[in-house]
Design a protein around this motif. Sequence first.
Motif, short mmCIF file in Angstrom:
data_model
loop_
_atom_site.label_atom_id
_atom_site.label_comp_id
_atom_site.label_asym_id
_atom_site.label_seq_id
_atom_site.Cartn_x
_atom_site.Cartn_y
_atom_site.Cartn_z
N PRO A 82 0.84 -1.21 0.00
CA PRO A 82 0.00 0.00 0.00
C PRO A 82 0.87 1.26 0.00
CG PRO A 82 0.02 -1.02 2.17
CD PRO A 82 0.71 -1.99 1.25
N THR A 83 0.40 2.27 -0.69
CA THR A 83 1.04 3.58 -0.63
C THR A 83 0.29 4.43 0.38
OG1 THR A 83 -0.32 4.38 -2.47
CG2 THR A 83 1.83 3.46 -3.01
N ALA A 84 0.98 5.35 1.01
CA ALA A 84 0.35 6.17 2.05
C ALA A 84 1.11 7.47 2.22
CB ALA A 84 0.30 5.42 3.38
N ARG A 85 0.43 8.45 2.72
CA ARG A 85 1.05 9.73 3.03
C ARG A 85 2.12 9.53 4.10
NH1 ARG A 85 -0.71 15.31 3.00
NH2 ARG A 85 0.13 16.48 4.79
N ARG A 86 3.26 10.17 3.94
CA ARG A 86 4.32 10.11 4.94
C ARG A 86 5.10 11.42 4.92
NH1 ARG A 86 9.76 8.21 3.16
NH2 ARG A 86 9.75 8.32 0.89
N THR A 87 5.69 11.74 6.04
CA THR A 87 6.49 12.94 6.17
C THR A 87 7.97 12.56 6.04
OG1 THR A 87 4.84 13.95 7.60
CG2 THR A 87 7.04 14.91 7.62
N ILE A 88 8.63 13.10 5.04
CA ILE A 88 10.05 12.81 4.82
C ILE A 88 10.91 13.71 5.69
CG2 ILE A 88 11.88 12.75 3.08
CD1 ILE A 88 9.65 12.31 0.97
N VAL A 89 10.55 14.98 5.74
CA VAL A 89 11.22 15.94 6.61
C VAL A 89 10.13 16.64 7.42
CG1 VAL A 89 12.65 18.00 6.76
CG2 VAL A 89 13.09 16.31 4.97
N GLU A 90 10.24 16.60 8.74
CA GLU A 90 9.24 17.22 9.61
C GLU A 90 9.88 18.32 10.43
OE1 GLU A 90 5.64 15.93 12.63
OE2 GLU A 90 7.25 14.51 12.23
N ASN A 91 9.36 19.53 10.24
CA ASN A 91 9.91 20.69 10.95
C ASN A 91 11.43 20.74 10.83
OD1 ASN A 91 7.31 21.42 11.81
ND2 ASN A 91 7.47 20.07 13.59
N GLY A 92 11.89 20.52 9.60
CA GLY A 92 13.31 20.61 9.29
C GLY A 92 14.11 19.36 9.52
N ARG A 93 13.59 18.37 10.26
CA ARG A 93 14.36 17.18 10.60
C ARG A 93 14.02 16.00 9.69
NH1 ARG A 93 17.27 17.65 15.17
NH2 ARG A 93 16.80 19.48 16.46
N LEU A 94 15.05 15.32 9.24
CA LEU A 94 14.89 14.15 8.38
C LEU A 94 14.35 12.98 9.19
CD1 LEU A 94 15.38 12.79 5.63
CD2 LEU A 94 17.72 12.32 6.38
N THR A 95 13.22 12.42 8.74
CA THR A 95 12.56 11.38 9.53
C THR A 95 12.80 9.96 9.02
OG1 THR A 95 10.52 11.52 8.23
CG2 THR A 95 10.72 12.99 10.13
N GLY A 96 13.25 9.80 7.77
CA GLY A 96 13.45 8.43 7.28
C GLY A 96 13.88 8.41 5.83
N TRP A 97 14.10 7.17 5.35
CA TRP A 97 14.56 6.94 3.99
C TRP A 97 13.39 6.52 3.09
CZ3 TRP A 97 18.72 9.20 5.11
CH2 TRP A 97 19.54 8.83 6.17
N THR A 98 13.61 6.55 1.80
CA THR A 98 12.64 6.07 0.82
C THR A 98 13.04 4.64 0.45
OG1 THR A 98 12.26 8.30 -0.04
CG2 THR A 98 11.68 6.44 -1.47
N LEU A 99 12.15 3.67 0.72
CA LEU A 99 12.55 2.26 0.67
C LEU A 99 11.59 1.39 -0.12
CD1 LEU A 99 13.30 1.94 4.50
CD2 LEU A 99 14.99 2.28 2.69
N ASP A 100 12.16 0.46 -0.85
CA ASP A 100 11.40 -0.68 -1.36
C ASP A 100 11.74 -1.87 -0.46
OD1 ASP A 100 13.98 -1.30 -2.09
OD2 ASP A 100 13.53 -1.72 -4.18
N LEU A 101 11.29 -3.06 -0.82
CA LEU A 101 11.52 -4.21 0.05
C LEU A 101 13.00 -4.56 0.19
CD1 LEU A 101 8.58 -6.58 -0.99
CD2 LEU A 101 8.95 -5.59 1.28
N ALA A 102 13.71 -4.60 -0.94
CA ALA A 102 15.11 -5.04 -0.90
C ALA A 102 15.98 -4.07 -0.10
CB ALA A 102 15.65 -5.19 -2.32
#
Length: 448
Positions: free
Chosen positions: A302-322
């Motif tokens: 499933p695709t879903a809304r996500r925050t990549i940078v929140e209030n200036g801070r990096l929250t996570g990476w962009t990932l597939d399964l591998a």
Amino acid sequence: MTQALSDLTQALLSVAKAAGADAADAMARSGTSVAVDMRGGTLEHAERSEGTEIGLRVMIGQRQACVSASDTRPETLEAMATRAVAMAKEAPEDPYVGLADPDQLSARRDAEGLELADDAPEPAPETLQEDAARAEAAAMDVAGVTKIDTASAGYGRTEIFIAATNGFAGGYSRTQRSLYCSAIAGEGAGMQRDGDGDGRLIQSDLRSPEDIGRSAGERAAAMLNARRPATGRYPVLYDERIAGSLIAHLLGAVNGQAIARGASFLRDALGEVVLPESLSLVEDPLRKRTSGSRPFDAEGLPTARRTIVENGRLTGWTLDLATARKLGLTSTGNAARGLSAPPSPSTWNVELTQGSVTREDLIKQMGTGLLVTSMIGSTINANTGEYSRGASGFWVENGEIAFPVQECTIAGNLRDMLKRIVPANDARAHLSRVVPSLLVEGLTIAGT
């Protein structure tokens, strides 16, 4: 058409299993496109294409191989499966290869409600030709425009279906209507070229040919008598139409593949400030009528809304399964793939927090500096973020546009640049990358 694609993917899975694959996924894609090019008021080129393509990925243990074809006969499917299995047996082992577990799969199997496909009929070639001609005429009406490089109109419709031996099966349709005009102003060595265009999923959303043509002509004429700017450190304002390139560098740096390779200037920045603390960068793959939207990713997650940078801070990476498995994390539902290659992580629709001031306000604020409207070439060091790009646009003095400039280079470091961006409020909400004009202080400009 979708049912036929469903049948094709299931047939591919069946022959793959029969050929000895432990697991497999398949993609089928069919499409129709029509395009016309106008030049000098006459039709220069017209093209129509239709076709169906198929792709198959097979896995034997921790080995995988991909094959594709544009022939859908049963004997071709069998040959594809045999070839793919033979290739997989010779491929190196990859401990991170594998389909999604059934409990990871998206419950959504179509794009209902996303408005990705236009219900309006396919436009006639004469309609496309008329649109291109109207854009061309509007550009020629602009003072200083001497000729039109090209005026193009197009339409496309794509159907896609994905299925896998883990039980996933889903598909959807997408349409695209486009119009573009490129104008030339001046003569000889002083000629300048610029353009404008629009692309929408729904035809009724497309800007008028007159608006596009007039804008293309005005942009080209505004660059007449361009010269090189002064060399030094100045503020640089990235116009909205190219400001997204800065955010694209950030997105590339947080892509899971770059992180897994250690080839990213943000590889050690998780949880750290990478943008001004007033800004966030949000991905939303479920926005209506947007080209980057999709109900599920290329691995059926499933695709879903996500925050990549929140209030200036990096929250996570962009990932597939591998890449998620490689990093000991969970997929973010960002797998993309073509017909002849395995999935890889990609971002969908992203939106940067807009500012509270106009682009004109930022021009006044910058005092003396460069307004960039187009860029060419690039030297980007993915490991360090060192940045150098050719640019053209307008020189600003005392908060006002003074004259057009070309043949200059902008240099800086992306990690520092991104922390200093000041956004305007002029982003176009219908784009898949919603980024306003961005002001960056203290960049090095190499001109005269």
